[in-house]
Design an enzyme around this catalytic site. Structure first.
Site, PDB file in Angstrom:
ATOM      1  CE  LYS A   1     -57.942  58.459  34.561  1.00 34.19           C
ATOM      2  NZ  LYS A   1     -56.796  59.383  34.396  1.00 34.19           N
TER       3      LYS A   1
ATOM      4  CB  CYS B   1     -54.938  63.627  42.788  1.00 36.70           C
ATOM      5  SG  CYS B   1     -53.478  62.584  42.587  1.00 36.70           S
TER       6      CYS B   1
ATOM      7  CG  LEU C   1     -63.626  72.057  29.407  1.00 32.46           C
ATOM      8  CD1 LEU C   1     -63.510  73.052  28.260  1.00 32.46           C
ATOM      9  CD2 LEU C   1     -64.388  72.703  30.572  1.00 32.46           C
ATOM     10  CG  HIS C   2     -64.608  65.160  28.341  1.00 32.14           C
ATOM     11  ND1 HIS C   2     -65.004  65.304  27.032  1.00 32.14           N
ATOM     12  CD2 HIS C   2     -63.255  65.180  28.327  1.00 32.14           C
ATOM     13  CE1 HIS C   2     -63.938  65.396  26.250  1.00 32.14           C
ATOM     14  NE2 HIS C   2     -62.857  65.330  27.017  1.00 32.14           N
TER      15      HIS C   2
ATOM     16  CD  GLU D   1     -55.012  56.672  40.251  1.00 35.78           C
ATOM     17  OE1 GLU D   1     -55.545  55.550  40.115  1.00 35.78           O
ATOM     18  OE2 GLU D   1     -55.170  57.373  41.260  1.00 35.78           O
TER      19      GLU D   1
ATOM     20  CB  VAL E   1     -46.361  58.691  43.503  1.00 33.97           C
ATOM     21  CG1 VAL E   1     -45.210  59.645  43.181  1.00 33.97           C
ATOM     22  CG2 VAL E   1     -47.690  59.378  43.238  1.00 33.97           C
TER      23      VAL E   1
END
Length: 433
Positions: free
Chosen positions: A324, A263, A253-254, A155, A11
């Site tokens: 991710k 987080c 919504l995946h 991120e 951050v």
């Protein structure tokens, strides 16, 4: 304006670099000398697309500097941002605020005149009150306003999120602090990014409420995916069908193996603890946390089931380790639970990730780390897509199959079309389809 950013992690570094790109003079402070030395040498402590170029250009322009000397960086600053870590406290899930308060103590000793102290770190409701109390106790001689200004950075897309935000939330009732924050964010305000001024406690809660709601959307569609598998429906079409409703929206919504990262896991736990402290339970968030934890373990079982009745002794190619794509962040990544479940069942795990293998090796040293997806697939009985990196979206399926001992693909991110994978000779398992 002269801005000091205390904390040069994700951050702090992204925010500091973006503020300097707006034309402000920014000094990023960190107590880790090795990190500061690396930044001086142009090496980023995190992987974030475009960050190295942004930092380099503003360092060259003289607007962005780095130091371990907090006192010199704070003296004379118009705004001092606290952007230190607030991890989950071991044992009870509360946010660990010791770094926030330690930074506050150092700020109190170093300020030389009227300033604004801004909590950029994600902190529980009431933290700003405690920061203000410390500053007023230590420096009653100086006018210091304390502001809450939570970050909403994804991120892998943080620079764009900072420069083109959905909203800027600023929590303060102090008129002087409001004006300082308007000046800090003036370039975005002129670009019509909405600034929402609230009370400090409201601002602190907005951050937690936002992350809890997004975590709820992810967990909801993952449970619907299980129902889709049971009834013969396709979760991708369900997601589209409900996401086209503007009241719901298509983002988050995946269906997949569950949320992770820096987080959502810690912020949902911290919100639960705050609600517990104030005796106002948030049962939906409690359920989200439980379902997400079980989801990751269930994905390990899903892979084992695809391997057949005797998984022991088999080999799996695990593609993707980070929580991710476009980050090297391994915190609470689903791959950790999946790899552990496979190893516990006697499965050899070969793996690849474009950016996450360095951090992953420290956490899972027993995995076999490979040079690319095809190297990982060598001799594997199944290939499992855990993180939807672009590098895995257009694999040469015939080549992949030719390298493997068994033609099984488990697609935990629904990257591929079933017909294409099966035409290449694979047995295909997806999520919610």
């Amino acid at each position: 304006m002269r801005i000091t950013m205390i904390g040069s992690g994700y951050v702090g570094l992204v925010s500091g670099a973006c503020f300097s790109d707006f034309g402000h003079d920014v000094c990023c402070v960190d107590m880790d000398q090795a990190k500061i030395d690396a930044l001086h040498a142009g090496r980023m402590p995190i992987f974030e697309p475009g960050l190295d170029l942004l930092v380099a250009s503003n360092v060259a322009a003289g607007r962005l500097t780095f130091t371990t000397d907090l006192a010199s960086a704070v003296a004379g600053a118009d705004a001092i941002f606290i952007a230190v870590g607030t991890p989950s406290r071991r044992g009870d899930g509360h946010a660990d605020l010791r770094y926030v308060f330690a930074a506050t103590e150092e700020i109190a000793a170093a300020i030389t005149g009227p300033t604004v102290v801004v909590t950029k770190s994600t902190v529980p409701v009431g933290t700003g009150d405690r920061v203000e109390a410390i500053l007023r106790e230590k420096r009653p001689d100086i006018d210091v306003a304390v502001v809450s200004n939570p970050e909403f950075l994804r991120e892998g897309a943080a620079i764009g999120d900072f420069k083109r935000p959905d909203r800027i939330v600023i929590g303060t009732d102090d008129d002087r602090a409001r004006q300082v924050m308007r000046d800090v964010y003036r370039p975005l305000y002129l670009g019509e990014s909405p600034i929402l001024f609230t009370s400090r406690r409201t601002s602190e809660l907005i951050k937690y409420a936002a992350n809890a709601f997004l975590a709820t959307k992810i967990t909801f569609i993952n449970e619907i995916a299980d129902l889709c598998e049971a009834v013969g429906a396709d979760v991708r079409d369900v997601s589209r069908g409900i996401g086209l409703d503007n009241r719901i929206g298509k983002k988050f919504l995946h269906a997949g193996p569950g949320y992770g990262g820096s987080c959502f896991p810690k912020d949902t736990l911290a919100l639960l603890k705050t609600a517990e402290d104030y005796q106002t339970p948030v049962h939906i968030v409690e359920a989200v946390v439980k379902v997400n934890d079980s989801r990751k373990r269930a994905m390990g079982r899903k892979v084992l089931h695809a391997l057949g009745d005797t998984p022991r002794g088999k080999t799996v190619a695990l593609l993707g380790l980070t929580f991710k794509p476009n980050t090297d962040d391994m915190r609470d990544a689903p791959s950790l639970a999946i790899a552990t479940a496979l190893a516990d069942a006697g499965v050899t795990v070969r793996t690849h990730d474009p950016e996450g293998m360095g951090p992953a090796k420290a956490m899972m040293p027993d995995l076999v780390y490979c040079t690319d997806a095809y190297d990982a697939a060598e001799g594997a009985d199944a290939v499992v897509i855990v993180t939807e990196w672009d590098a895995y979206r257009a694999l040469d399926l015939p080549r992949l199959k030719g390298l493997m001992a068994g033609p099984i693909m488990v697609d935990l991110r629904n990257v591929y079309q079933r017909a294409d994978v099966e035409q290449a000779g694979f047995t295909y398992t997806a999520v919610g389809r």
